[in-house]
Design an enzyme around this catalytic site. Structure first.
Site, PDB file in Angstrom:
ATOM      1  CE  LYS A  19      -3.549   0.053   2.796  1.00 32.18           C
ATOM      2  NZ  LYS A  19      -4.407   0.221   3.994  1.00 32.18           N
ATOM      3  CD  GLU A  42       9.316  -7.955   5.983  1.00 27.29           C
ATOM      4  OE1 GLU A  42       9.357  -8.340   7.161  1.00 27.29           O
ATOM      5  OE2 GLU A  42       8.771  -6.888   5.627  1.00 27.29           O
ATOM      6  N   GLY A  55      -4.765  -4.947   5.996  1.00 26.71           N
ATOM      7  CA  GLY A  55      -4.119  -5.892   5.096  1.00 26.71           C
ATOM      8  C   GLY A  55      -4.737  -7.273   5.128  1.00 26.71           C
ATOM      9  NE  ARG A  56      -6.047  -8.308  11.370  1.00 30.73           N
ATOM     10  CZ  ARG A  56      -5.548  -7.120  11.708  1.00 30.73           C
ATOM     11  NH1 ARG A  56      -4.528  -6.619  11.021  1.00 30.73           N
ATOM     12  NH2 ARG A  56      -6.053  -6.429  12.706  1.00 30.73           N
ATOM     13  CD  GLU A  95      -1.361  -8.781  11.580  1.00 26.82           C
ATOM     14  OE1 GLU A  95      -0.194  -9.196  11.513  1.00 26.82           O
ATOM     15  OE2 GLU A  95      -1.958  -8.274  10.609  1.00 26.82           O
ATOM     16  CG  HIS A 150      -2.809 -40.711   8.829  1.00 22.54           C
ATOM     17  ND1 HIS A 150      -2.702 -42.061   9.076  1.00 22.54           N
ATOM     18  CD2 HIS A 150      -3.933 -40.561   8.073  1.00 22.54           C
ATOM     19  CE1 HIS A 150      -3.682 -42.710   8.477  1.00 22.54           C
ATOM     20  NE2 HIS A 150      -4.448 -41.818   7.861  1.00 22.54           N
ATOM     21  CE  LYS A 161       6.538  -3.689  10.788  1.00 18.41           C
ATOM     22  NZ  LYS A 161       5.593  -3.272   9.721  1.00 18.41           N
TER      23      LYS A 161
END
Length: 563
Positions: free
Chosen positions: A215, A221, A287-288, A373, A404, A528
């Site tokens: 954005k 990253e 964002g999420r 979050e 399993h 961060k």
């Protein structure tokens, strides 16, 4: 900052105290075996059909009275009022002074003018961006948008992190049967250089389009990976002779092979991307919660505008249901309230999501960010301490793989782990194993697991099988392990939109009861900040001296062993 009413302390309401008394009564005698024996219509009464999904809540540790009391709790904390405030664009994200309007991303164009934020018609803005996304995607899908050599696009490399990655990659994996343009998508998020090295290994630079999703165009990253993608692309194109070594040819290549999802047009242009090929979204989209915004551009390209629009309709249909259905019969609200029931009364610490559909293999990872979050908070939205436990650890894997791996703990462990099972009546790839329909075999496992969790296996049932007495305790299943089953017709774009919106609203319901702001995420900031302070210490002794003893020890190990 805009004034927001202080949260109501749920633990001090009459509804909370009534639930506590109810819980105390239930734990003395309630069993799922007994509940089903006492009420043959329990499954029918505690199931809800919502569009093309069926919700079976009957295997939860709850009665009709439980659900009624939970609905009372929702009303006591102002759930309906806060829901209305969110959907109408009021400021409910207090620490960032923002509206929370991911629901506006999927409203129909006919709703233009109905939601205003600081004088801006957000629905009209959304559809302006959608129209640009759709037009661009059609150019790419039709072959009219080409790389520098004139070849059409066959690969999309989408670069983002967090919500800019988890949502698109989950939805792309979920809807692969609908990707019909011969264009595959690859997603890069991790700053670990191994990620982008492996992800670009199979790509042809001449036919690759890179989407940089950030954005603000400042995410560390994402920009590190975007620059790596730029170096890779130019190196490959030069090696093949597609471009020469001039800056002009490099700039042309970047302009034709890179687009952005960002509103920072100056930074986009500085990178070399034509601002006309940047698609924005807004501060009122976390964002999420952004997969249905321009963050989903890769999906529009792979699936086509019509199917992306179908995805949006699924979101919106679940929004409408959540808003218009009374709490007592509202499967979405009840799932959120049941989570509160398990966290705060049963003291469950985690919640497992088990999709019996391999295409949803990234759905639990997506939900991890969405839920944890959002609701991993210790303070309420007015800055006061939380008055109860908040949040739960969301996790999961697709069935039958999980059977399993970790189902042992859920079945016979000492911890209570509420489970959501998700399956579909139809599959994209039917198969037979001799006379056996493989999908029916698969669904048999889906149904068997919820039955085993609910009803277990008694010592007498184990003995009746001829089991030696000393071994009986190890083979007893206590049962009474709660689960919700969500059974859909098929995993279509519409159904996926419904599922995502479902868990968005489940998260909202929980956050409202706990009085927390589910839409900020300050917990990601400290790490961060510290990373920026620590990184120079790998080579700078002055910076190393500022570190704590443990960090200095580990950096010393790095310096000694780095080859």
């Amino acid at each position: 900052m805009t004034s927001v009413p202080a949260p109501i302390d749920a633990t001090q309401t009459a509804s909370w105290h009534a639930l506590q008394r109810h819980f105390d009564d239930m734990r003395r005698s309630f069993t799922l075996r007994g509940a089903f024996e006492a009420n043959p219509r329990r499954a029918e009464q505690l199931s809800f059909e919502v569009n093309d999904l069926l919700f079976d809540l009957s295997k939860n540790l709850a009665t009709g009275e439980t659900l009624s009391l939970l609905a009372d709790l929702g009303r006591a904390v102002g759930l309906e009022e806060r829901r209305s405030a969110m959907f109408s664009g009021q400021i409910i994200n207090t620490t960032e002074d923002r509206a929370v309007l991911h629901t506006a991303l999927r409203r129909p164009a006919s709703d233009a003018g109905k939601v205003m934020v600081r004088g801006q018609d957000v629905v009209a803005d959304v559809h302006d961006v959608l129209a640009r996304m759709y037009a661009f995607a059609e150019k790419v899908r039709s072959g009219r948008w080409t790389g520098v050599t004139g070849k059409g696009i066959e690969h999309v490399l989408s670069i983002g992190i967090g919500g800019s990655d988890l949502g698109p990659v989950m939805a792309y994996e979920a809807l692969k049967p609908y990707a019909d343009a011969g264009i595959d998508c690859t997603y890069v998020s991790n700053i670990d250089p191994n990620d982008i090295a492996e992800k670009t290994r199979h790509l042809d630079a001449e036919t690759t389009l890179v989407i940089v999703v950030s954005k603000t165009f400042t995410t560390l990253e994402t920009l590190v990976n975007a620059r790596a993608a730029k170096r890779w692309l130019l190196s490959e194109l030069r090696a093949s002779g597609a471009i020469d070594g001039t800056e002009e040819s490099a700039a042309q290549a970047i302009a034709q092979h890179f687009v952005a999802v960002s509103t920072a047009l100056d930074k986009v242009a500085e990178f070399g991307i034509d601002p006309r090929n940047a698609f924005g979204f807004w501060s009122w989209v976390g964002g999420r919660y952004s997969v249905d915004s321009a963050v989903g551009l890769s999906l529009v390209i792979a699936l086509g505008p019509d199917r992306f629009a179908e995805l949006l309709r699924g979101f919106h249909d679940m929004d409408v249901y959540f808003c218009e259905t009374p709490l007592e019969r509202n499967a979405v609200a009840l799932m959120g309230l049941l989570n509160v029931w398990y966290v705060n009364f049963h003291h469950a610490k985690s919640h497992v999501v088990l999709p019996y559909c391999q295409y949803l293999h990234r759905f639990p990872a997506y939900l991890q960010q969405l839920t944890m979050e959002s609701n991993g908070k210790t303070v309420r939205w007015d800055g006061t301490p939380a008055t109860s436990d908040t949040g739960e650890i969301f996790w999961g894997e697709p069935g039958t793989n999980g059977q399993h791996a970790f189902y042992q703990l859920i079945h016979q462990g000492t911890q209570l782990v509420p489970a959501d099972f998700i399956a579909f009546a139809n599959t994209a790839h039917a198969a037979m194993d001799g006379e056996q329909d493989v999908h029916e075999l698969f669904l048999g496992n889906f149904l068997a697991q919820t039955k085993a969790l609910a009803f277990g296996k008694t010592a007498d049932e184990v003995r009746a099988e001829g089991t030696p007495e000393w071994m009986v305790p190890a083979r007893v299943f206590a049962g009474n392990k709660p689960s919700t089953s969500i059974f859909g017709q098929a995993l279509t774009p519409h159904a996926l939109g419904e599922l995502i919106a479902l868990y968005e609203h489940v998260t909202f319901v929980e956050g409202t009861v706990w009085g927390i702001d589910s839409y900020d995420q300050w917990g990601v900031e400290l790490g961060k900040q510290l990373a920026g302070e620590i990184t120079p210490a790998f080579h700078d002794d002055a910076a190393l001296d500022l570190q704590d003893p443990s960090t200095k020890l580990l950096i010393g190990y790095y310096r000694e062993h780095r080859e």
